[in-house]
Structures are given as structure tokens and as C-alpha cells.
Design a protein around this motif. Sequence first.
Motif, mmCIF file in Angstrom:
data_model
loop_
_atom_site.group_PDB
_atom_site.id
_atom_site.type_symbol
_atom_site.label_atom_id
_atom_site.label_comp_id
_atom_site.label_asym_id
_atom_site.label_seq_id
_atom_site.Cartn_x
_atom_site.Cartn_y
_atom_site.Cartn_z
ATOM 1 N N GLY A 125 0.820 -1.203 0.000
ATOM 2 C CA GLY A 125 0.000 0.000 0.000
ATOM 3 C C GLY A 125 0.851 1.247 0.000
ATOM 4 N N PHE A 126 0.369 2.266 0.715
ATOM 5 C CA PHE A 126 1.027 3.564 0.750
ATOM 6 C C PHE A 126 1.034 4.090 2.186
ATOM 7 N N GLY A 127 2.154 4.724 2.555
ATOM 8 C CA GLY A 127 2.218 5.414 3.841
ATOM 9 C C GLY A 127 1.908 6.885 3.644
ATOM 10 N N THR A 128 0.635 7.226 3.739
ATOM 11 C CA THR A 128 0.187 8.547 3.262
ATOM 12 C C THR A 128 -0.200 9.495 4.389
ATOM 13 N N ALA A 129 0.486 9.466 5.522
ATOM 14 C CA ALA A 129 0.132 10.372 6.617
ATOM 15 C C ALA A 129 0.396 11.832 6.241
ATOM 16 N N GLN A 130 1.587 12.127 5.717
ATOM 17 C CA GLN A 130 1.948 13.517 5.406
ATOM 18 C C GLN A 130 2.686 13.593 4.073
ATOM 19 N N PHE A 131 2.231 12.829 3.102
ATOM 20 C CA PHE A 131 3.016 12.636 1.895
ATOM 21 C C PHE A 131 2.839 13.773 0.896
ATOM 22 N N ALA A 132 3.763 13.836 -0.073
ATOM 23 C CA ALA A 132 3.631 14.750 -1.209
ATOM 24 C C ALA A 132 2.966 14.008 -2.364
ATOM 25 N N LEU A 133 3.653 13.028 -2.907
ATOM 26 C CA LEU A 133 3.108 12.213 -3.992
ATOM 27 C C LEU A 133 3.019 10.753 -3.558
ATOM 28 N N PRO A 134 1.968 10.047 -3.932
ATOM 29 C CA PRO A 134 1.834 8.648 -3.519
ATOM 30 C C PRO A 134 2.949 7.762 -4.045
ATOM 31 N N GLN A 135 3.527 8.124 -5.211
ATOM 32 C CA GLN A 135 4.608 7.302 -5.757
ATOM 33 C C GLN A 135 5.800 7.205 -4.810
ATOM 34 N N LEU A 136 5.924 8.182 -3.909
ATOM 35 C CA LEU A 136 7.077 8.249 -3.019
ATOM 36 C C LEU A 136 6.814 7.573 -1.679
#
Length: 354
Positions: A125-136
Motif C-alpha cells: 500500500g502507501f504510507g500517506t500520513a503527510q506525503f507529497a506524492l503517492p509514488q514516493l
Amino acid sequence: QDPLDLACSYRDSVRLGTPGKDTNRDTTSYSAFTLLGFDITDKLSITGELRYINDEIEVSTNTSVDRVSQYILAIPIDFSLPLDQLPTSDTQKSESWNPRLAIDYRINDDFMIYGSAAKGTKPAGFGTAQFALPQLTKIDQEELWGYELGAKTSWLDNRIVANLAFFLNDYTDRQVGVTRTDPISGWASSSVVNAAEAETKGVEIDLVWNPIDPLTLGLAYAYTDAEWTDFRYEEIRAQSDSNLRAKDRAICGNATGDCSGAKVAGVPEHAGTAQINWTAPLAGDIEYLINVIGAYTGERSVANQIRTAYISDYFLVDAQIGVQTYNWSVLAYVDNLLDEDQVRWGQDTNDFLD
């Protein structure tokens, strides 16, 4: 002015006119399961299970600005590409075949030994707590192999029931929350990464004794050794193209930022419960009951690191008294009967360096 009129949403609090960051997550998961059990003899049986799991997680966002820059610093950052050309969505797909094999052997009607091995997974999945782009913020699938060996027994015409189990859980690519540097903005932020390997092993014992008909006594104990067998911050930093930090060295207590050997956060080494229950006839089909349970929780680490705060051990007692029938019950209860005020849990938080 009415204080309620002053309420605002999280988006309303954004400064300098920065557009709000929206994050959407679309998850699709399906699986198929089959089980086959076979009695090899009157005493020996074997059960095989297999589950297929397919997961697809898509995350999209309307801006490449990370939440730290947007909501706290409110600093516009030039990313050299216009927003409509930025790839602001990505998809993670994962599939797994998860088997389980269990063998039971009944020595007699009162004594059974068993063993099992099973695989489990947590999807990518994605670690999206404070992300810029999901790819990262991509994280790989976490995998677990669990093994158990135990015995279930009864004694004195079922007045005593005693069970024993040894277990081992072996994690690979375990997903864990850490602070990492966003490669676009350069700001540190909360994220999730694959921290390599962890292992949990131990023993569980439980005993139930019914010395006389109204009285039941119960006792249970668990010893758990849960630690990270491979947890290197140098590898974690490499996932975001950043270097080892002084804080990584500090929290791991060595020059290489190697937290291997750290205890898994939130898992006590020792835990146990004791229970006393008295249930007896009162009138007709009505019974009265008195129930007291004491629970001990051992010391637990707050964070997945060697240099960490700990929550001290504590002991709680709960009690119930009431009446019941097969169809209804009325109970009065007290939680924390001894008024224990020990802190039960804490949380590690980021400082301004992070």
C-alpha cells in the motif's frame, strides 16, 4: 458572538490561500478459500487450508505539496512542473497464496496434542500520513509465518481443564511507522516503511478448575519475547534517498543506526489473568453470580527502538455481581476496583527535528 460560529474545518485553517490537499483511497480486495480435513486414524487427523487474496489499492491527491509544508509552514514550493502534469495518483497491487496445515492427535478422550503452520499477509500500500506524492510512499506486502505446538487436556471428569501452547511468529518486510524525509520538499514527515524482520515467540498456559459446583477458578499466563531481528535505519533512509541521521544513531544506541534487537512496541513480556466466579441457584431458573477478574500487564516499550520510553507494569481488578437466567441478566459492575492510577499506554511523538 456564539462560540459555535467560530468553528472552522481543517481546510479553513490553511494559511496564505494554499489549496486544500485532498487524498482519496480506493481499495478493492477479493479472496477465495478452501479447506479439506481428513481423519487418518481414529486418533490422528489433518486439516489443510488455502486462501488466495488479491488486493488493489489506488491513492490519488489533488496537489503535490506535502501536508507539513501546506498546513504548518504554508510555504509555496516550486516543483518545476505545473500541477496538471504531475503524476498525482498511483496503484499498488498484491496477491498471495496463504496456506495453513494443522495436525491433531488424540491420545485419549482427555488429552490432545496439536501442531500448526500458517502464512498470513498484509497487502502492499502507501504510507500517506503527510506525503507529497503517492509514488514516493509505496510499501511492500508484509508476510508472516506462524507456528504453534500445544496440548489441550482435561482431568478429574472435566473439573480441571489445562492447556499449553508454544508459538513462533516470523515477520518479513514488516510495516512500521517511522519519520522519513520527503524527497521533493526535503521536510521530514510521518510515514510507513518496510522495516525488515521481526520475531515473536513464547508460551501460553491456561487453567480452569471447578472444585465445587458453584465455584470456578481460572488462571492464565503468557510469556512473549517480541523483538526486531533486522531493523536498520540506514536501509530505511535509502528508501527515500536520504542519509543516516544523528537521531537514528541516538535512538538505536550505536553509530550505525541499527535497531536490531529492539523490543516490538506495545508487547509485554509477561501477562496474566486470574478469575474467581461463583454462580448458584437463587429462585426457580434464576441464578446469582459474583465474578472477580484480576489482570496483570507487564512493562511495554513505547517505540520500536532500543533507546525508548517504557510503560510500567500494572494490575487491574474488575468485578461483577448480578442475577441471570437463560434469557436475560442484570449485572452491576465495577471496573478498576482497586482504583489503580498507573499509566496504561503512551505514544512516541516526533520532535521539531523530525
